[in-house]
Motif scaffolding. Structure first.
Motif, PDB file in Angstrom:
ATOM      1  N   GLU A   1       0.836  -1.201   0.000  1.00  0.00           N
ATOM      2  CA  GLU A   1       0.000   0.000   0.000  1.00  0.00           C
ATOM      3  C   GLU A   1       0.871   1.250   0.000  1.00  0.00           C
ATOM      4  O   GLU A   1       0.577   2.228  -0.694  1.00  0.00           O
ATOM      5  CB  GLU A   1      -0.936  -0.008   1.210  1.00  0.00           C
ATOM      6  CG  GLU A   1      -1.812   1.214   1.341  1.00  0.00           C
ATOM      7  CD  GLU A   1      -2.858   1.354   0.238  1.00  0.00           C
ATOM      8  OE1 GLU A   1      -3.454   2.446   0.142  1.00  0.00           O
ATOM      9  OE2 GLU A   1      -3.077   0.389  -0.520  1.00  0.00           O
ATOM     10  N   LEU A   2       1.942   1.251   0.771  1.00  0.00           N
ATOM     11  CA  LEU A   2       2.863   2.383   0.796  1.00  0.00           C
ATOM     12  C   LEU A   2       3.462   2.611  -0.587  1.00  0.00           C
ATOM     13  O   LEU A   2       3.548   3.749  -1.062  1.00  0.00           O
ATOM     14  CB  LEU A   2       3.975   2.145   1.825  1.00  0.00           C
ATOM     15  CG  LEU A   2       5.074   3.195   1.889  1.00  0.00           C
ATOM     16  CD1 LEU A   2       4.509   4.544   2.286  1.00  0.00           C
ATOM     17  CD2 LEU A   2       6.153   2.757   2.866  1.00  0.00           C
ATOM     18  N   ASN A   3       3.858   1.541  -1.256  1.00  0.00           N
ATOM     19  CA  ASN A   3       4.413   1.648  -2.603  1.00  0.00           C
ATOM     20  C   ASN A   3       3.393   2.246  -3.566  1.00  0.00           C
ATOM     21  O   ASN A   3       3.727   3.110  -4.375  1.00  0.00           O
ATOM     22  CB  ASN A   3       4.872   0.274  -3.087  1.00  0.00           C
ATOM     23  CG  ASN A   3       5.595   0.352  -4.405  1.00  0.00           C
ATOM     24  OD1 ASN A   3       6.503   1.155  -4.566  1.00  0.00           O
ATOM     25  ND2 ASN A   3       5.181  -0.483  -5.346  1.00  0.00           N
ATOM     26  N   ARG A   4       2.152   1.788  -3.468  1.00  0.00           N
ATOM     27  CA  ARG A   4       1.096   2.319  -4.342  1.00  0.00           C
ATOM     28  C   ARG A   4       0.889   3.813  -4.108  1.00  0.00           C
ATOM     29  O   ARG A   4       0.817   4.602  -5.044  1.00  0.00           O
ATOM     30  CB  ARG A   4      -0.213   1.574  -4.099  1.00  0.00           C
ATOM     31  CG  ARG A   4      -1.319   1.938  -5.080  1.00  0.00           C
ATOM     32  CD  ARG A   4      -2.659   1.370  -4.682  1.00  0.00           C
ATOM     33  NE  ARG A   4      -3.179   1.951  -3.451  1.00  0.00           N
ATOM     34  CZ  ARG A   4      -3.688   3.201  -3.362  1.00  0.00           C
ATOM     35  NH1 ARG A   4      -3.703   3.989  -4.407  1.00  0.00           N
ATOM     36  NH2 ARG A   4      -4.163   3.646  -2.226  1.00  0.00           N
ATOM     37  N   ARG A   5       0.838   4.206  -2.846  1.00  0.00           N
ATOM     38  CA  ARG A   5       0.632   5.618  -2.511  1.00  0.00           C
ATOM     39  C   ARG A   5       1.836   6.477  -2.914  1.00  0.00           C
ATOM     40  O   ARG A   5       1.675   7.601  -3.396  1.00  0.00           O
ATOM     41  CB  ARG A   5       0.344   5.781  -1.026  1.00  0.00           C
ATOM     42  CG  ARG A   5      -1.025   5.256  -0.623  1.00  0.00           C
ATOM     43  CD  ARG A   5      -1.208   5.276   0.880  1.00  0.00           C
ATOM     44  NE  ARG A   5      -2.489   4.770   1.277  1.00  0.00           N
ATOM     45  CZ  ARG A   5      -3.565   5.524   1.485  1.00  0.00           C
ATOM     46  NH1 ARG A   5      -3.479   6.822   1.345  1.00  0.00           N
ATOM     47  NH2 ARG A   5      -4.695   4.973   1.845  1.00  0.00           N
ATOM     48  N   TYR A   6       3.023   5.954  -2.715  1.00  0.00           N
ATOM     49  CA  TYR A   6       4.223   6.687  -3.090  1.00  0.00           C
ATOM     50  C   TYR A   6       4.286   6.862  -4.604  1.00  0.00           C
ATOM     51  O   TYR A   6       4.662   7.916  -5.103  1.00  0.00           O
ATOM     52  CB  TYR A   6       5.466   5.962  -2.578  1.00  0.00           C
ATOM     53  CG  TYR A   6       6.739   6.741  -2.752  1.00  0.00           C
ATOM     54  CD1 TYR A   6       6.959   7.918  -2.040  1.00  0.00           C
ATOM     55  CD2 TYR A   6       7.713   6.310  -3.633  1.00  0.00           C
ATOM     56  CE1 TYR A   6       8.121   8.650  -2.215  1.00  0.00           C
ATOM     57  CE2 TYR A   6       8.882   7.031  -3.803  1.00  0.00           C
ATOM     58  CZ  TYR A   6       9.080   8.193  -3.089  1.00  0.00           C
ATOM     59  OH  TYR A   6      10.232   8.913  -3.260  1.00  0.00           O
ATOM     60  N   ASP A   7       3.892   5.844  -5.333  1.00  0.00           N
ATOM     61  CA  ASP A   7       3.830   5.925  -6.790  1.00  0.00           C
ATOM     62  C   ASP A   7       2.873   7.037  -7.232  1.00  0.00           C
ATOM     63  O   ASP A   7       3.178   7.794  -8.160  1.00  0.00           O
ATOM     64  CB  ASP A   7       3.337   4.594  -7.349  1.00  0.00           C
ATOM     65  CG  ASP A   7       4.277   3.987  -8.341  1.00  0.00           C
ATOM     66  OD1 ASP A   7       5.427   4.435  -8.419  1.00  0.00           O
ATOM     67  OD2 ASP A   7       3.843   3.044  -9.029  1.00  0.00           O
ATOM     68  N   ALA A   8       1.719   7.137  -6.575  1.00  0.00           N
ATOM     69  CA  ALA A   8       0.751   8.187  -6.893  1.00  0.00           C
ATOM     70  C   ALA A   8       1.362   9.566  -6.632  1.00  0.00           C
ATOM     71  O   ALA A   8       1.159  10.505  -7.421  1.00  0.00           O
ATOM     72  CB  ALA A   8      -0.523   8.007  -6.077  1.00  0.00           C
ATOM     73  N   CYS A   9       2.115   9.692  -5.551  1.00  0.00           N
ATOM     74  CA  CYS A   9       2.788  10.963  -5.244  1.00  0.00           C
ATOM     75  C   CYS A   9       3.796  11.317  -6.337  1.00  0.00           C
ATOM     76  O   CYS A   9       3.881  12.472  -6.764  1.00  0.00           O
ATOM     77  CB  CYS A   9       3.505  10.898  -3.899  1.00  0.00           C
ATOM     78  SG  CYS A   9       2.424  10.936  -2.476  1.00  0.00           S
ATOM     79  N   LEU A  10       4.561  10.330  -6.775  1.00  0.00           N
ATOM     80  CA  LEU A  10       5.559  10.579  -7.816  1.00  0.00           C
ATOM     81  C   LEU A  10       4.904  10.982  -9.137  1.00  0.00           C
ATOM     82  O   LEU A  10       5.371  11.895  -9.820  1.00  0.00           O
ATOM     83  CB  LEU A  10       6.427   9.343  -8.025  1.00  0.00           C
ATOM     84  CG  LEU A  10       7.449   9.060  -6.935  1.00  0.00           C
ATOM     85  CD1 LEU A  10       8.164   7.740  -7.206  1.00  0.00           C
ATOM     86  CD2 LEU A  10       8.454  10.182  -6.825  1.00  0.00           C
ATOM     87  N   ARG A  11       3.811  10.291  -9.504  1.00  0.00           N
ATOM     88  CA  ARG A  11       3.111  10.654 -10.746  1.00  0.00           C
ATOM     89  C   ARG A  11       2.555  12.074 -10.662  1.00  0.00           C
ATOM     90  O   ARG A  11       2.654  12.839 -11.621  1.00  0.00           O
ATOM     91  CB  ARG A  11       1.990   9.658 -11.031  1.00  0.00           C
ATOM     92  CG  ARG A  11       2.485   8.356 -11.635  1.00  0.00           C
ATOM     93  CD  ARG A  11       1.334   7.513 -12.171  1.00  0.00           C
ATOM     94  NE  ARG A  11       0.275   7.295 -11.187  1.00  0.00           N
ATOM     95  CZ  ARG A  11       0.256   6.301 -10.310  1.00  0.00           C
ATOM     96  NH1 ARG A  11       1.209   5.418 -10.308  1.00  0.00           N
ATOM     97  NH2 ARG A  11      -0.729   6.187  -9.449  1.00  0.00           N
TER      98      ARG A  11
END
Length: 110
Positions: free
Chosen positions: A79-89
């Motif tokens: 979940e952290l990876n998914r959220r961090y990916d959204a932040c990067l995008r």
């Protein structure tokens, strides 16, 4: 106040005991307690604010032996990876929009 035990060098540490209910703090070791925090930069996007809120509220499932559930930890990491990916995008989109507003082309491979 917790009883203290002398250690080498003249400093003292909190006495360890079976009934200790909390982790030692800086004050327990006679270290100055930092009362003022340096101002932190505000989050730049809604995604970052959501990530910070999620991290602050995150709790792991406990298991009887071994601390926390390994399965739950892996779910939280995913979940952290998914959220961090959204932040990067979102940050990439913001950066591209900033470049475009200044008449600069983005990365050639973007």
């Amino acid at each position: 106040m917790n009883p203290v035990v002398p250690v080498a060098g003249g400093t003292q540490r909190p006495k360890a005991g079976r009934n200790r209910t909390k982790a030692p703090t800086a004050a327990d070791y006679g270290m100055p307690v930092q009362t003022e925090r340096a101002p932190q930069q505000e989050p730049l996007s809604e995604e970052q604010e959501e990530l910070l809120a999620w991290l602050k509220a995150m709790k792991f499932k406990r298991v009887r032996f071994g601390g926390v559930s390994e399965e739950d930890v892996w779910k939280k990491i995913s979940e952290l990876n998914r959220r961090y990916d959204a932040c990067l995008r979102a940050e990439r989109a913001r950066y591209d929009a900033l470049l475009e507003s200044r008449g600069i082309k983005g990365w050639p491979h973007a």
